[in-house]
Design a protein around this motif. Structure first.
Motif, PDB file in Angstrom:
ATOM      1  N   VAL A 193      -3.403  -6.988  -3.000  1.00 41.14           N
ATOM      2  CA  VAL A 193      -3.577  -5.722  -2.289  1.00 41.14           C
ATOM      3  C   VAL A 193      -2.917  -5.777  -0.907  1.00 41.14           C
ATOM      4  O   VAL A 193      -2.998  -6.788  -0.209  1.00 41.14           O
ATOM      5  CB  VAL A 193      -5.084  -5.423  -2.123  1.00 41.14           C
ATOM      6  CG1 VAL A 193      -5.319  -4.218  -1.222  1.00 41.14           C
ATOM      7  CG2 VAL A 193      -5.741  -5.183  -3.481  1.00 41.14           C
ATOM      8  N   VAL A 194      -2.279  -4.678  -0.556  1.00 43.67           N
ATOM      9  CA  VAL A 194      -1.778  -4.481   0.804  1.00 43.67           C
ATOM     10  C   VAL A 194      -2.552  -3.318   1.393  1.00 43.67           C
ATOM     11  O   VAL A 194      -2.656  -2.262   0.771  1.00 43.67           O
ATOM     12  CB  VAL A 194      -0.270  -4.139   0.802  1.00 43.67           C
ATOM     13  CG1 VAL A 194       0.188  -3.702   2.194  1.00 43.67           C
ATOM     14  CG2 VAL A 194       0.549  -5.311   0.322  1.00 43.67           C
ATOM     15  N   VAL A 195      -3.116  -3.524   2.560  1.00 42.10           N
ATOM     16  CA  VAL A 195      -3.863  -2.454   3.229  1.00 42.10           C
ATOM     17  C   VAL A 195      -2.986  -1.879   4.332  1.00 42.10           C
ATOM     18  O   VAL A 195      -2.371  -2.624   5.100  1.00 42.10           O
ATOM     19  CB  VAL A 195      -5.172  -3.011   3.841  1.00 42.10           C
ATOM     20  CG1 VAL A 195      -5.822  -1.980   4.743  1.00 42.10           C
ATOM     21  CG2 VAL A 195      -6.130  -3.438   2.746  1.00 42.10           C
ATOM     22  N   ARG A 196      -2.917  -0.562   4.384  1.00 44.58           N
ATOM     23  CA  ARG A 196      -2.225   0.108   5.486  1.00 44.58           C
ATOM     24  C   ARG A 196      -3.102   1.233   5.996  1.00 44.58           C
ATOM     25  O   ARG A 196      -3.824   1.870   5.221  1.00 44.58           O
ATOM     26  CB  ARG A 196      -0.875   0.683   5.009  1.00 44.58           C
ATOM     27  CG  ARG A 196       0.159  -0.369   4.656  1.00 44.58           C
ATOM     28  CD  ARG A 196       0.782  -1.032   5.866  1.00 44.58           C
ATOM     29  NE  ARG A 196       1.671  -0.144   6.608  1.00 44.58           N
ATOM     30  CZ  ARG A 196       2.203  -0.458   7.793  1.00 44.58           C
ATOM     31  NH1 ARG A 196       1.928  -1.620   8.370  1.00 44.58           N
ATOM     32  NH2 ARG A 196       2.994   0.388   8.413  1.00 44.58           N
ATOM     33  N   GLY A 197      -3.045   1.450   7.293  1.00 46.43           N
ATOM     34  CA  GLY A 197      -3.837   2.523   7.892  1.00 46.43           C
ATOM     35  C   GLY A 197      -3.037   3.815   7.920  1.00 46.43           C
ATOM     36  O   GLY A 197      -1.850   3.802   8.228  1.00 46.43           O
ATOM     37  N   ASN A 235       7.704  -1.018  -2.467  1.00 45.86           N
ATOM     38  CA  ASN A 235       7.042  -2.303  -2.738  1.00 45.86           C
ATOM     39  C   ASN A 235       6.597  -2.371  -4.201  1.00 45.86           C
ATOM     40  O   ASN A 235       6.709  -3.414  -4.843  1.00 45.86           O
ATOM     41  CB  ASN A 235       5.840  -2.505  -1.812  1.00 45.86           C
ATOM     42  CG  ASN A 235       6.261  -2.945  -0.421  1.00 45.86           C
ATOM     43  OD1 ASN A 235       7.315  -3.565  -0.243  1.00 45.86           O
ATOM     44  ND2 ASN A 235       5.465  -2.621   0.575  1.00 45.86           N
ATOM     45  N   ARG A 236       6.127  -1.252  -4.718  1.00 38.60           N
ATOM     46  CA  ARG A 236       5.687  -1.237  -6.125  1.00 38.60           C
ATOM     47  C   ARG A 236       6.865  -1.449  -7.068  1.00 38.60           C
ATOM     48  O   ARG A 236       6.756  -2.102  -8.094  1.00 38.60           O
ATOM     49  CB  ARG A 236       4.992   0.077  -6.454  1.00 38.60           C
ATOM     50  CG  ARG A 236       4.591   0.163  -7.905  1.00 38.60           C
ATOM     51  CD  ARG A 236       3.819   1.407  -8.210  1.00 38.60           C
ATOM     52  NE  ARG A 236       2.474   1.344  -7.655  1.00 38.60           N
ATOM     53  CZ  ARG A 236       1.692   2.403  -7.533  1.00 38.60           C
ATOM     54  NH1 ARG A 236       2.116   3.600  -7.887  1.00 38.60           N
ATOM     55  NH2 ARG A 236       0.481   2.270  -7.063  1.00 38.60           N
ATOM     56  N   ARG A 237       8.004  -0.887  -6.678  1.00 37.57           N
ATOM     57  CA  ARG A 237       9.208  -1.048  -7.505  1.00 37.57           C
ATOM     58  C   ARG A 237       9.573  -2.538  -7.591  1.00 37.57           C
ATOM     59  O   ARG A 237       9.975  -3.034  -8.628  1.00 37.57           O
ATOM     60  CB  ARG A 237      10.348  -0.251  -6.882  1.00 37.57           C
ATOM     61  CG  ARG A 237      11.620  -0.235  -7.678  1.00 37.57           C
ATOM     62  CD  ARG A 237      12.593   0.749  -7.040  1.00 37.57           C
ATOM     63  NE  ARG A 237      13.775   0.901  -7.864  1.00 37.57           N
ATOM     64  CZ  ARG A 237      14.837   0.133  -7.780  1.00 37.57           C
ATOM     65  NH1 ARG A 237      14.852  -0.852  -6.887  1.00 37.57           N
ATOM     66  NH2 ARG A 237      15.873   0.322  -8.570  1.00 37.57           N
ATOM     67  N   MET A 238       9.411  -3.230  -6.461  1.00 32.13           N
ATOM     68  CA  MET A 238       9.768  -4.653  -6.436  1.00 32.13           C
ATOM     69  C   MET A 238       8.686  -5.517  -7.055  1.00 32.13           C
ATOM     70  O   MET A 238       8.974  -6.553  -7.633  1.00 32.13           O
ATOM     71  CB  MET A 238      10.025  -5.096  -4.984  1.00 32.13           C
ATOM     72  CG  MET A 238      11.244  -4.439  -4.372  1.00 32.13           C
ATOM     73  SD  MET A 238      11.635  -5.104  -2.738  1.00 32.13           S
ATOM     74  CE  MET A 238      10.492  -4.221  -1.685  1.00 32.13           C
ATOM     75  N   GLN A 239       7.431  -5.110  -6.902  1.00 30.09           N
ATOM     76  CA  GLN A 239       6.305  -5.903  -7.422  1.00 30.09           C
ATOM     77  C   GLN A 239       5.200  -4.963  -7.938  1.00 30.09           C
ATOM     78  O   GLN A 239       4.272  -4.609  -7.201  1.00 30.09           O
ATOM     79  CB  GLN A 239       5.772  -6.838  -6.322  1.00 30.09           C
ATOM     80  CG  GLN A 239       4.605  -7.703  -6.742  1.00 30.09           C
ATOM     81  CD  GLN A 239       4.812  -8.381  -8.080  1.00 30.09           C
ATOM     82  OE1 GLN A 239       4.451  -7.839  -9.137  1.00 30.09           O
ATOM     83  NE2 GLN A 239       5.417  -9.547  -8.049  1.00 30.09           N
ATOM     84  N   PRO A 240       5.315  -4.562  -9.210  1.00 27.86           N
ATOM     85  CA  PRO A 240       4.390  -3.561  -9.751  1.00 27.86           C
ATOM     86  C   PRO A 240       2.914  -3.957  -9.685  1.00 27.86           C
ATOM     87  O   PRO A 240       2.052  -3.082  -9.669  1.00 27.86           O
ATOM     88  CB  PRO A 240       4.833  -3.417 -11.213  1.00 27.86           C
ATOM     89  CG  PRO A 240       6.227  -3.933 -11.253  1.00 27.86           C
ATOM     90  CD  PRO A 240       6.326  -4.977 -10.188  1.00 27.86           C
TER      91      PRO A 240
END
Ligand code: PNS
Length: 163
Positions: free
Chosen positions: A87-91, A108-113
């Motif tokens: 998980v990556v958290v962003r505000g 990011n999802r394209r590179m690492q689904p």
């Protein structure tokens, strides 16, 4: 998701603000481990050195057992893989953040689904706060109390006055 999950909270943190801290505090209640990941090779020239940014973050998160501060360079997806973070958290402060965050999340999802981006909303009082605005206000001698931790405030004033 949930317990057992390591979440990365990446950023420049130049410097850490109370908005960042509010978000770390929210994330640490949801995820088992939170890794605050400071980008080393930022395109912008930072006001605070990497060591200063990391030290300040470590100081202000010291009481939180499940929070770690680390640095990374290169792609976030590669770092996430090394850390085995799912998980990556962003505000997200306001809709204006959304465009850029949406773009990053999908790229990011394209590179690492398998890596999920989770957007979290900071407390209302921090919804207009950013490191760059704090630096600008401090540079011109304006009040920054309550926007950043006291240590950061002192260091900011010291730094900007010695310029
Ligand atoms: O605090 P910031 O500056 O908004 O954080 C941006 C950050 C560090 C999350 C972003 O720039 C990033 O992840 N950089 C690492 C390089 C990378 O993976 N770039 C591709 C993003 S799609």
């Amino acid at each position: 998701m949930g317990r057992g999950t390591t979440a990365l909270y990446p950023g420049s943190f130049d410097p850490v603000t109370n908005g960042h801290l509010d978000l770390v505090n929210r994330a640490r209640r949801i995820f088992e481990n939170v890794v605050v990941a400071v980008l080393t090779n930022t395109e912008k020239t930072p006001l605070f050195s990497l060591e200063e940014r990391v030290q300040l973050l470590r100081d202000v998160t010291a009481d939180w057992d499940n929070v770690e501060v680390d640095t990374f360079e290169g792609l976030l997806v590669d770092y996430a893989e090394r850390r085995q973070a799912r998980v990556v958290v962003r505000g997200i402060r306001a809709v204006t953040d959304y465009d850029y965050e949406f773009q990053m999340a999908l790229m990011n999802r394209r590179m690492q689904p398998k890596l999920e981006t989770v957007f979290m909303v900071p407390a209302e009082e921090f919804s207009y706060l950013s490191s760059s605005l704090v630096k600008e206000i401090a540079r011109f001698g304006g009040p920054i109390q309550g926007l950043v931790p006291a240590r950061v405030e002192a260091l900011l004033i010291e730094k900007l006055q010695s310029r």
